[in-house]
Design an enzyme around this catalytic site. Structure first.
Site, PDB file in Angstrom:
ATOM      1  N   ASN A  28      57.777  59.601  42.821  1.00 14.79           N
ATOM      2  CA  ASN A  28      58.130  60.535  43.895  1.00 14.79           C
ATOM      3  C   ASN A  28      58.986  59.787  44.903  1.00 14.79           C
ATOM      4  O   ASN A  28      58.891  58.570  45.017  1.00 14.79           O
ATOM      5  CB  ASN A  28      56.838  61.046  44.568  1.00 14.79           C
ATOM      6  CG  ASN A  28      57.113  62.037  45.683  1.00 14.79           C
ATOM      7  OD1 ASN A  28      57.988  62.906  45.550  1.00 14.79           O
ATOM      8  ND2 ASN A  28      56.401  61.923  46.792  1.00 14.79           N
ATOM      9  N   HIS A  44      59.735  59.629  48.987  1.00 16.33           N
ATOM     10  CA  HIS A  44      59.158  60.063  50.261  1.00 16.33           C
ATOM     11  C   HIS A  44      60.054  59.557  51.394  1.00 16.33           C
ATOM     12  O   HIS A  44      60.462  58.396  51.381  1.00 16.33           O
ATOM     13  CB  HIS A  44      57.737  59.509  50.405  1.00 16.33           C
ATOM     14  CG  HIS A  44      57.027  60.022  51.616  1.00 16.33           C
ATOM     15  ND1 HIS A  44      56.502  61.298  51.698  1.00 16.33           N
ATOM     16  CD2 HIS A  44      56.808  59.454  52.823  1.00 16.33           C
ATOM     17  CE1 HIS A  44      55.970  61.479  52.884  1.00 16.33           C
ATOM     18  NE2 HIS A  44      56.135  60.378  53.597  1.00 16.33           N
ATOM     19  N   SER A  96      60.808  55.662  50.534  1.00 14.81           N
ATOM     20  CA  SER A  96      59.957  54.975  49.554  1.00 14.81           C
ATOM     21  C   SER A  96      59.972  55.737  48.237  1.00 14.81           C
ATOM     22  O   SER A  96      59.782  56.952  48.220  1.00 14.81           O
ATOM     23  CB  SER A  96      58.493  54.952  50.028  1.00 14.81           C
ATOM     24  OG  SER A  96      58.367  54.436  51.331  1.00 14.81           O
ATOM     25  N   ASP A 126      51.030  61.007  48.218  1.00 14.51           N
ATOM     26  CA  ASP A 126      51.778  59.858  48.768  1.00 14.51           C
ATOM     27  C   ASP A 126      50.976  58.567  48.747  1.00 14.51           C
ATOM     28  O   ASP A 126      51.107  57.728  49.652  1.00 14.51           O
ATOM     29  CB  ASP A 126      52.221  60.157  50.220  1.00 14.51           C
ATOM     30  CG  ASP A 126      53.066  61.403  50.324  1.00 14.51           C
ATOM     31  OD1 ASP A 126      53.819  61.692  49.383  1.00 14.51           O
ATOM     32  OD2 ASP A 126      52.977  62.096  51.357  1.00 14.51           O
TER      33      ASP A 126
HETATM   34  C1  GRF Z   1      63.634  64.527  50.429  1.00 15.32           C
HETATM   35  O1  GRF Z   1      63.734  64.190  51.778  1.00 15.32           O
HETATM   36  C2  GRF Z   1      62.485  63.805  49.798  1.00 15.32           C
HETATM   37  O2  GRF Z   1      62.235  62.555  50.377  1.00 15.32           O
HETATM   38  C3  GRF Z   1      61.330  64.716  50.046  1.00 15.32           C
HETATM   39  O3  GRF Z   1      61.851  66.015  49.949  1.00 15.32           O
HETATM   40  C4  GRF Z   1      63.249  65.981  50.230  1.00 15.32           C
HETATM   41  C5  GRF Z   1      63.951  66.589  49.060  1.00 15.32           C
HETATM   42  O4  GRF Z   1      65.313  66.748  49.295  1.00 15.32           O
HETATM   43  N1  GRF Z   1      60.243  64.451  49.143  1.00 15.32           N
HETATM   44  P1  GRF Z   1      66.273  67.203  48.128  1.00 15.32           P
HETATM   45  O5  GRF Z   1      65.754  68.538  47.598  1.00 15.32           O
HETATM   46  O6  GRF Z   1      66.243  66.138  47.072  1.00 15.32           O
HETATM   47  O7  GRF Z   1      67.619  67.350  48.749  1.00 15.32           O
END
Ligand code: GRF
Length: 213
Positions: A111, A113, A145, A154
């Protein structure tokens, strides 16, 4: 893992991280991987538009379409199996991954974050809430991260992180834009490392082996 990564990207929203990974594959920065499926709970996800433009199979699936958790999870699992998925990249996916799927893909779900975990993670820490919390904390550094996914939000071990400064006049939005640029860099980079077999996981420890690129 050995062999090619067959990635399913799970995304609920615009899909800019999905796009960054896809670009890295198309330009050859990631060589030993392909995106074989895009999964979303949201039929309007921008990620589906990107999938469509690139002829990547799409799966629109959410819990509300099913009577039980078991039916939902087994339908999702069947689709992952059908597409021979062996690696999952969550990219703005707003739903928790069921433990049965976490176990079936042990250490093969990552994932991204938008903060420096373990700070500013966990339930409720998504989207602008993360950047609001960082600014409220008066921390001078934030970042992004990439982490392995376990059964808690997370919580899995961090694979890669990169920092950005928090400026005195930042709003959550300006900070999110700075962090997003770093996300688009480290997420494809982490996937490249997995695809080259350069990530070893030992309990909660992630070891990056012998990377010279
Ligand atoms: C990103 O900021 C990511 O860190 C979080 O959700 C957002 C997704 O953005 N988990 P995108 O859809 O990839 O533009």
């Amino acid at each position: 893992m050995s062999g090619k990564l067959n990635i399913a990207v799970f995304a609920s929203g615009r899909g800019s991280n999905f796009k960054a990974i896809l670009e890295a594959i198309k330009t050859g920065k990631i060589q030993n991987a392909q995106i074989v499926l895009v999964v979303s709970n949201n039929s309007d996800a921008g990620a589906f538009d990107i999938a469509c433009e690139n002829n990547i199979p799409e799966l629109h699936i959410n819990r509300k379409q099913f009577g039980t958790d078991e039916d939902f999870n087994s339908t999702l699992m069947s689709s992952l199996e059908k597409h021979r998925v062996n690696f999952i990249a969550l990219a703005g996916y707003m739903k928790k991954i069921d433990p049965t799927i976490v176990r079936a893909f042990k250490n093969c779900i990552v994932n991204i974050h938008p903060a420096l975990l373990p700070k500013f993670g966990g339930g409720g820490m998504y989207g602008m809430h993360v950047h609001e919390a960082v600014i409220a904390s008066k921390d001078k550094i934030s970042g992004a991260s990439v982490h392995l996914v376990d059964e808690e939000y997370d919580h899995g071990p961090v694979v890669l992180q990169e920092t950005v400064p928090v400026e005195a006049n930042d709003t959550p939005f300006t900070l999110s834009e700075r962090v997003l640029k770093v996300e688009h860099k480290i997420y494809p980079e982490a996937i490249r490392l997995f695809s080259e077999g350069k990530i070893k996981v030992d309990g909660r420890k992630v070891i990056i082996i012998n990377d010279e690129s």
